[in-house]
Design a protein around this motif. Structure first.
Motif, PDB file in Angstrom:
ATOM      1  N   GLY A  87     105.454  20.301  12.804  1.00  0.00           N
ATOM      2  CA  GLY A  87     104.096  20.794  13.021  1.00  0.00           C
ATOM      3  C   GLY A  87     103.746  22.041  12.239  1.00  0.00           C
ATOM      4  N   GLY A  88     104.700  22.619  11.511  1.00  0.00           N
ATOM      5  CA  GLY A  88     104.394  23.829  10.733  1.00  0.00           C
ATOM      6  C   GLY A  88     104.295  25.045  11.630  1.00  0.00           C
ATOM      7  N   LYS A  89     103.110  25.604  11.713  1.00  0.00           N
ATOM      8  CA  LYS A  89     102.896  26.792  12.555  1.00  0.00           C
ATOM      9  C   LYS A  89     102.842  26.400  14.030  1.00  0.00           C
ATOM     10  CE  LYS A  89     100.733  30.526  10.162  1.00  0.00           C
ATOM     11  NZ  LYS A  89     100.645  30.071   8.764  1.00  0.00           N
ATOM     12  N   ALA A  90     103.334  27.289  14.893  1.00  0.00           N
ATOM     13  CA  ALA A  90     103.250  27.041  16.335  1.00  0.00           C
ATOM     14  C   ALA A  90     101.778  27.016  16.753  1.00  0.00           C
ATOM     15  CB  ALA A  90     103.996  28.129  17.088  1.00  0.00           C
ATOM     16  N   VAL A  91     101.418  26.047  17.595  1.00  0.00           N
ATOM     17  CA  VAL A  91     100.041  25.929  18.078  1.00  0.00           C
ATOM     18  C   VAL A  91     100.049  25.985  19.599  1.00  0.00           C
ATOM     19  CG1 VAL A  91      97.907  24.582  17.943  1.00  0.00           C
ATOM     20  CG2 VAL A  91      99.659  24.270  16.203  1.00  0.00           C
ATOM     21  N   GLN A  92      99.116  26.696  20.161  1.00  0.00           N
ATOM     22  CA  GLN A  92      98.992  26.763  21.613  1.00  0.00           C
ATOM     23  C   GLN A  92      97.688  26.092  22.043  1.00  0.00           C
ATOM     24  OE1 GLN A  92     101.302  28.590  24.142  1.00  0.00           O
ATOM     25  NE2 GLN A  92     102.115  27.269  22.562  1.00  0.00           N
ATOM     26  N   PRO A  93      97.658  25.584  23.272  1.00  0.00           N
ATOM     27  CA  PRO A  93      96.403  24.976  23.728  1.00  0.00           C
ATOM     28  C   PRO A  93      95.286  26.016  23.766  1.00  0.00           C
ATOM     29  CG  PRO A  93      98.053  25.027  25.496  1.00  0.00           C
ATOM     30  CD  PRO A  93      98.717  25.511  24.269  1.00  0.00           C
ATOM     31  N   GLU A  94      94.082  25.531  23.630  1.00  0.00           N
ATOM     32  CA  GLU A  94      92.940  26.449  23.660  1.00  0.00           C
ATOM     33  C   GLU A  94      92.834  27.081  25.045  1.00  0.00           C
ATOM     34  OE1 GLU A  94      88.138  26.457  22.999  1.00  0.00           O
ATOM     35  OE2 GLU A  94      89.114  24.739  23.883  1.00  0.00           O
ATOM     36  N   LEU A  95      92.656  28.384  25.076  1.00  0.00           N
ATOM     37  CA  LEU A  95      92.540  29.087  26.349  1.00  0.00           C
ATOM     38  C   LEU A  95      91.336  30.011  26.257  1.00  0.00           C
ATOM     39  CD1 LEU A  95      94.087  29.081  28.975  1.00  0.00           C
ATOM     40  CD2 LEU A  95      95.500  30.931  28.104  1.00  0.00           C
ATOM     41  N   ARG A  96      90.270  29.603  26.925  1.00  0.00           N
ATOM     42  CA  ARG A  96      89.056  30.415  26.921  1.00  0.00           C
ATOM     43  C   ARG A  96      89.168  31.510  27.964  1.00  0.00           C
ATOM     44  NH1 ARG A  96      85.069  25.138  27.197  1.00  0.00           N
ATOM     45  NH2 ARG A  96      85.868  24.171  25.304  1.00  0.00           N
ATOM     46  N   HIS A  97      88.191  32.391  27.943  1.00  0.00           N
ATOM     47  CA  HIS A  97      88.173  33.470  28.932  1.00  0.00           C
ATOM     48  C   HIS A  97      88.168  32.872  30.337  1.00  0.00           C
ATOM     49  CE1 HIS A  97      87.468  37.236  30.817  1.00  0.00           C
ATOM     50  NE2 HIS A  97      86.322  36.840  31.312  1.00  0.00           N
TER      51      HIS A  97
END
Ligand code: GDP
Length: 294
Positions: A87-97
């Motif tokens: 996956g290359g760079k680590a990705v995190q799930p989107e976390l809104r305010h």
């Protein structure tokens, strides 16, 4: 999980060490070995083929054969390609305010409910206010399991009733949030031992009504290539935004974990590393590549 593959790859790459120049035949031989090692680790055939082709192309492009440090260069190319494969760079799930709603799907036994508890614990420790929703409308035992996990991590659990329509769940969730502020709702859905049409139908409906900000597919890394076929079906029917790979602490050959990103096209957000609630880590492709290559 990757011990065998790791040993095999190191042995192959070591053959280039301590040598001045290497020949094209040397390089090809090592590439063949790497391909075999990947296949023996249960890596998807297309993945293994494409991987070796890319390494070889880069090695030739970077004039490894003329280099005075060919072993180091090939090692770096393999490391970079392995990182990319994961996956290359680590990705995190989107976390809104606020207003985050994560929908967890997967086969029964994949570790979905455990992962829901782990995610609640993880994000609570980061200062979030999670709410767990036990949304398996078929199995009271699954809801009970999540209720216990919720108690252990100190996160409230909203439970659906048997055969509860998703509209009712959505309304109850809305009502709950009016009196108990939560910024991350984690919904644990029903699983089955195998994919079946009624399950997919029910999940699709639940998802349409709850309108999640992320849909996480929980994949058991122990189940091998078959898990990836299942993942594709989940994605086609439900739509998946990212993966959680569980049981990376297991003794499977690792091929499913290595192929997951490539086969599904989805980022791996987290890895499950033990049965315990602490056993969840953000997934770092470069660290895993490093661990595999030693
Ligand atoms: P579900 O049916 O998908 O909800 O699966 P469960 O959450 O009940 O998990 C099934 C089994 O896998 C349980 O025994 C869990 O303790 C175990 N499990 C879940 N995640 C992991 C993990 O990352 N590592 C290990 N070793 N076991 C796990």
């Amino acid at each position: 999980m990757f011990e065998n593959l790791s040993r095999r790859l190191r042995e192959s790459l070591d053959k280039l060490r301590g040598r001045g120049r290497i020949t094209e035949a040397d390089l090809k031989q090592v590439m063949r070995e790497i391909r075999m090692s990947l296949l023996e680790a249960d890596v998807n055939f297309e993945v293994a083929k494409a991987f070796v082709a890319r390494v070889q192309e880069k090695a030739i492009g970077q004039k490894v054969l003329e280099s005075l440090t060919p072993a180091e260069q090939v090692y770096t190319i393999v490391y970079n390609e392995l990182t990319d494969l994961l996956g290359g760079k680590a990705v995190q799930p989107e976390l809104r305010h606020e207003g985050n709603l994560w929908f967890l799907v997967g086969l029964q036994g994949s570790g979905k409910t455990t992962t829901a508890g782990k995610l609640a614990r993880y994000y609570k420790s980061k200062g979030r206010r999670p709410l767990l929703v036990a949304a398996d409308t078929q199995r009271p035992a699954a809801r009970e399991q999540l209720r216990i996990l919720g108690e252990r991590v100190g996160v409230p659990v909203l439970e659906v009733a048997d055969n509860e329509p998703p509209e009712v769940t959505a309304q109850r969730l809305k009502d709950h949030l009016k009196t108990d502020y939560r910024d991350l709702v984690i919904v644990d859905t029903a699983g089955r031992l195998q994919i079946d049409e009624p399950l997919m139908e029910a999940l699709a409906r639940q998802k349409a009504v709850l309108n999640p900000t992320e849909t996480l597919l929980v994949v058991d890394a122990m189940t091998g290539q078959e898990a990836l076929g299942v993942s594709k079906t989940f994605d086609e029917r439900i739509g998946v935004t990212g993966l959680v790979l569980t049981k990376l602490d297991g003794d499977a050959r690792g091929g499913a974990a290595l192929s997951a990103r490539f086969v599904t096209g989805k980022p791996i957000y987290f890895a499950g590393t033990s049965e315990k609630l602490e056993g969840l880590e953000p997934f770092y492709p470069d660290r895993l590549a490093q661990r595999i290559l030693g």
